[in-house]
Design a protein around this motif. Sequence first.
Motif, PDB file in Angstrom:
ATOM      1  N   GLN A 152      36.787  52.363  34.012  1.00 46.79           N
ATOM      2  CA  GLN A 152      37.183  51.641  32.565  1.00 46.79           C
ATOM      3  C   GLN A 152      38.612  51.390  32.695  1.00 46.79           C
ATOM      4  N   ARG A 153      39.475  52.393  33.229  1.00 40.93           N
ATOM      5  CA  ARG A 153      40.847  52.257  33.184  1.00 40.93           C
ATOM      6  C   ARG A 153      41.245  50.763  34.160  1.00 40.93           C
ATOM      7  N   MET A 154      40.566  50.928  35.348  1.00 40.36           N
ATOM      8  CA  MET A 154      40.949  49.868  36.132  1.00 40.36           C
ATOM      9  C   MET A 154      40.549  48.360  35.499  1.00 40.36           C
ATOM     10  N   ASP A 155      39.385  48.299  34.654  1.00 39.53           N
ATOM     11  CA  ASP A 155      38.959  47.123  34.116  1.00 39.53           C
ATOM     12  C   ASP A 155      39.897  46.910  33.203  1.00 39.53           C
ATOM     13  N   SER A 156      40.442  47.720  32.205  1.00 38.14           N
ATOM     14  CA  SER A 156      41.436  47.457  31.234  1.00 38.14           C
ATOM     15  C   SER A 156      42.744  46.915  31.739  1.00 38.14           C
ATOM     16  N   TYR A 157      43.159  47.791  33.086  1.00 33.92           N
ATOM     17  CA  TYR A 157      44.188  47.354  33.701  1.00 33.92           C
ATOM     18  C   TYR A 157      44.118  45.520  34.192  1.00 33.92           C
ATOM     19  N   ARG A 158      42.964  45.465  34.751  1.00 30.01           N
ATOM     20  CA  ARG A 158      42.959  44.065  35.299  1.00 30.01           C
ATOM     21  C   ARG A 158      42.862  42.983  34.010  1.00 30.01           C
ATOM     22  N   ASN A 159      42.425  43.674  32.867  1.00 25.96           N
ATOM     23  CA  ASN A 159      42.503  42.527  31.706  1.00 25.96           C
ATOM     24  C   ASN A 159      43.899  42.331  31.473  1.00 25.96           C
ATOM     25  N   TRP A 160      44.737  43.361  31.396  1.00 26.50           N
ATOM     26  CA  TRP A 160      46.096  43.273  31.330  1.00 26.50           C
ATOM     27  C   TRP A 160      46.812  42.501  32.143  1.00 26.50           C
ATOM     28  N   LEU A 161      46.369  42.469  33.561  1.00 21.40           N
ATOM     29  CA  LEU A 161      47.045  41.569  34.638  1.00 21.40           C
ATOM     30  C   LEU A 161      46.752  40.180  34.232  1.00 21.40           C
ATOM     31  N   ASP A 162      45.278  39.854  33.958  1.00 19.28           N
ATOM     32  CA  ASP A 162      45.243  38.671  33.691  1.00 19.28           C
ATOM     33  C   ASP A 162      45.915  37.929  32.536  1.00 19.28           C
ATOM     34  N   GLU A 163      45.891  38.655  31.456  1.00 15.20           N
ATOM     35  CA  GLU A 163      46.482  38.401  30.145  1.00 15.20           C
ATOM     36  C   GLU A 163      48.098  38.109  30.482  1.00 15.20           C
ATOM     37  N   SER A 164      48.765  39.186  31.125  1.00 13.07           N
ATOM     38  CA  SER A 164      50.063  38.982  31.514  1.00 13.07           C
ATOM     39  C   SER A 164      50.646  38.020  32.436  1.00 13.07           C
ATOM     40  N   CYS A 165      49.718  37.367  33.170  1.00 20.02           N
ATOM     41  CA  CYS A 165      50.106  36.862  34.450  1.00 20.02           C
ATOM     42  C   CYS A 165      50.659  35.426  34.122  1.00 20.02           C
TER      43      CYS A 165
END
Length: 248
Positions: free
Chosen positions: A18-31
Amino acid sequence: MAIARKAMSRVWPGFPQQRMDSYRNWLDESCVDFDQLLERSDPDGWRQARAYAEQLKASAAGRLEAMSVTLGGAAHVALLHYLVLRLRPETVVETGVAAGFSSQAILQAMSINGYGHLYSSDLPYMRLNDPDQYVGLLVESAVRDRWTLLKDGDRANLPKLLSGLERVDLFSYDSDKTVQGRNFAMSLIEPLMHPGAICVIDDINDNPFFLDYVSSSHRVLGKTAAVLRHEGKYIGLLGELDRIVDFA
Ligand SMILES: C[S@@+](CC[C@H](N)C(=O)[O-])C[C@H]1O[C@@H](n2cnc3c(N)ncnc32)[C@H](O)[C@@H]1O
């Protein structure tokens, strides 16, 4: 010891899904599309760096293929080459050399500048026979006079490499991808990074280190931190990035 630590990091269970999924979402949004930002702010300089990176990769491909060994993938060679040409750093530190794409790109730019020194840390691949011979093999002899390379792992190398340095102008991290490895390196580098220094951290998608670091150091995305995508992976940038691009 460094080799044992590297082996352990491979079997460590890592972060909850769950933590990795939300982190990857953050990366996508921040990129951000950093290539486009560079193209806009300095079209000629960025094109020159991209052309150099293409040429380096093309000339290395045949050489590496002929040796039939698989070494670590290249960092964002064009970006590193560009940053050295643009910022004219006196002191660059990098971790993770492998075949030496990043080292060659940095040293070639220093050679053009006629200025600067590169301090590199590596730990040769334990899975290879006589791995020492492959570290930095792409680095041309003509640019080696500006290079200090240690090969005993970051925990041993970084304290030695940094001990005589008053400041670091550019830091490229592309070695031990664990949170512990990254925290260790940043704890040593941070005191040497002046406000204008830039830090490039490869493969930040591996674990949430970068998000935690950005939050705890109160950095602001689009100002003193950025996430960019390169060849399917994410890279983190730290520093006063408006020295290089205009985010507006
Ligand atoms: C992805 S490769 C580096 C690629 C290089 N930057 C380039 O552009 O060609 C990662 C390198 O880091 C090294 N490495 C892994 N763990 C390390 C550690 N704890 N200390 C130093 N180097 C390490 C690996 O053996 C490998 O040579």
